[in-house]
Design an enzyme around this catalytic site. Structure first.
Site, PDB file in Angstrom:
ATOM      1  N   ARG A  67     -57.324  26.755 -71.843  1.00 21.85           N
ATOM      2  CA  ARG A  67     -55.987  26.701 -71.480  1.00 21.85           C
ATOM      3  C   ARG A  67     -55.975  25.445 -70.345  1.00 21.85           C
ATOM      4  NH1 ARG A  67     -56.635  25.954 -66.871  1.00 21.85           N
ATOM      5  NH2 ARG A  67     -56.977  26.767 -64.834  1.00 21.85           N
ATOM      6  N   LYS A  69     -53.974  23.683 -67.623  1.00 20.94           N
ATOM      7  CA  LYS A  69     -53.196  23.968 -66.079  1.00 20.94           C
ATOM      8  C   LYS A  69     -51.980  23.596 -66.335  1.00 20.94           C
ATOM      9  CE  LYS A  69     -54.144  24.616 -61.113  1.00 20.94           C
ATOM     10  NZ  LYS A  69     -55.078  25.995 -61.570  1.00 20.94           N
ATOM     11  N   SER A  73     -48.782  24.615 -61.930  1.00 17.34           N
ATOM     12  CA  SER A  73     -49.683  24.918 -61.261  1.00 17.34           C
ATOM     13  C   SER A  73     -50.240  23.261 -60.437  1.00 17.34           C
ATOM     14  CB  SER A  73     -50.722  26.032 -61.762  1.00 17.34           C
ATOM     15  OG  SER A  73     -50.371  27.048 -62.125  1.00 17.34           O
ATOM     16  N   ARG A  79     -50.795  20.780 -53.560  1.00 16.45           N
ATOM     17  CA  ARG A  79     -50.247  20.644 -51.967  1.00 16.45           C
ATOM     18  C   ARG A  79     -51.201  21.814 -51.128  1.00 16.45           C
ATOM     19  NH1 ARG A  79     -43.160  20.720 -53.291  1.00 16.45           N
ATOM     20  NH2 ARG A  79     -43.072  18.445 -53.106  1.00 16.45           N
ATOM     21  N   ARG A 101     -62.618  29.523 -71.678  1.00 15.99           N
ATOM     22  CA  ARG A 101     -63.268  30.761 -71.348  1.00 15.99           C
ATOM     23  C   ARG A 101     -63.723  31.497 -72.264  1.00 15.99           C
ATOM     24  NH1 ARG A 101     -58.625  34.817 -68.401  1.00 15.99           N
ATOM     25  NH2 ARG A 101     -59.409  33.014 -66.168  1.00 15.99           N
ATOM     26  N   HIS A 144     -69.219  30.596 -64.519  1.00 14.91           N
ATOM     27  CA  HIS A 144     -68.223  29.572 -63.699  1.00 14.91           C
ATOM     28  C   HIS A 144     -69.146  28.254 -63.977  1.00 14.91           C
ATOM     29  CE1 HIS A 144     -65.093  31.599 -61.761  1.00 14.91           C
ATOM     30  NE2 HIS A 144     -65.295  32.103 -63.020  1.00 14.91           N
ATOM     31  N   GLU A 163     -63.606  23.258 -66.623  1.00 14.35           N
ATOM     32  CA  GLU A 163     -64.753  24.316 -66.106  1.00 14.35           C
ATOM     33  C   GLU A 163     -64.210  25.225 -67.128  1.00 14.35           C
ATOM     34  OE1 GLU A 163     -63.702  27.826 -62.311  1.00 14.35           O
ATOM     35  OE2 GLU A 163     -62.088  28.268 -63.980  1.00 14.35           O
ATOM     36  N   HIS A 179     -56.090  41.000 -62.527  1.00 13.94           N
ATOM     37  CA  HIS A 179     -54.890  39.462 -61.781  1.00 13.94           C
ATOM     38  C   HIS A 179     -54.071  40.147 -62.197  1.00 13.94           C
ATOM     39  CE1 HIS A 179     -54.670  35.204 -62.007  1.00 13.94           C
ATOM     40  NE2 HIS A 179     -53.603  35.509 -62.838  1.00 13.94           N
TER      41      HIS A 179
END
Ligand code: 0O2
Length: 250
Positions: A67, A69, A73, A79, A101, A144, A163, A179
């Site tokens: 994925r 981001k 996001s 921010r 992942r 991770h 990541e 989640h």
């Protein structure tokens, strides 16, 4: 400090700052580079899976999810952390714009794959969080890695941060449901539910290792047990040392 262009000054005041990702070629270029890093990583995992399956007669990778981001996001995280919004700042501060992942069959496959990947001489290990050896208090388990991945552009080679999360199928099952439940804010008995989730995570972990034992008994693979054990011991020592080195460098 870098000089701000007009676009960067006004972007903070916009209602939808993420629109800059559609308008500004520098943001588009950055996202393209993160997409390339994901592609490079995917290829590396496909190669490792093929070689592992030939050597051990089975596939260690169940599936790979990637994925990028979303701009929304990215802006939200920049921010929240109080970081200026610019392509340079995103690249400097965020490690998870490119995410991969890797869902593995068994816990030992996670460490074997992570070792094989990080031993490749074009990869830079930036950080390691081993939530399998040290699960989060809520029961979350995954390995991770923050990696520097080389991408090859017309102007030359460049490392992009990405990541990688390694999990077993069972760990992924738990994390996906947990989640979803996190976003249900109006739950009664939140404390007892958290305890129940933690208990499920621990049960799932036991099942993972029992299944791994069963696999070892019924299918030792093409590599003999002694060689397998020897390789596993040297991998775990190497892994411990690597995590300690990274922690010292930080
Ligand atoms: P998404 O959509 O999955 O990317 P940081 O990213 O540095 O602000 P932190 O906590 O230092 O935050 O990073 P960490 O611990 O490496 O975790 C980042 C990601 O791991 C999360 O990404 C999740 O994907 C996953 N993760 C970590 N902890 C949990 C947990 O308790 N439950 C579940 N289900 N997943 C977890 P994001 O940013 O949440 O979102």
């Amino acid at each position: 400090m870098a000089e701000h262009t007009e676009a960067e000054v006004t972007i903070e005041e916009r209602e939808y700052p993420e629109e800059i990702f559609l308008e500004d070629a520098r943001y588009q270029n950055l996202m393209m580079q993160y997409r390339c890093a994901i592609l490079e990583l995917e290829t590396k995992f496909h190669v490792l899976n093929s070689e592992f399956s030939l050597r051990h007669n089975r596939n260690p990778i169940e599936s790979i999810k990637t994925r990028l981001k979303s701009p929304h996001s990215i802006v939200e995280k920049m921010r929240r952390k109080g970081w200026e919004l610019s392509p340079e700042s995103i690249e400097r501060n965020l490690s998870d714009v490119a995410g991969v992942r890797v869902i593995c069959s068994f816990p030992e496959d996670i460490y074997s794959l992570a070792t094989l990947l990080t031993r490749q001489d074009d990869i830079v290990v930036v950080g390691i969080k081993d939530y399998i050896a040290n699960p989060k208090p809520n029961g979350y388990r995954s390995l991770h890695l923050i990696l520097g991945i080389p991408i090859f552009l017309s102007g030359g080679k460049k490392h992009m941060r990405a990541e990688v999360q390694f999990r077993t199928i069972a760990m992924d099952f738990w994390a996906s449901l947990e989640h979803k439940l996190k976003y249900k804010q109006d739950i009664e008995n939140a404390e007892s539910i958290a305890e129940e989730l933690k208990a499920c995570a621990d049960t799932i972990c036991q099942v993972d290792y029992r299944m791994q034992e069963i696999r070892r008994i019924i299918d030792p693979g093409r590599v003999g047990p002694e060689e397998d054990e020897e390789q596993k011991v040297s991998e775990s020592i190497w892994w411990e040392k690597r995590a300690a080195d990274i922690a010292r460098e930080e």
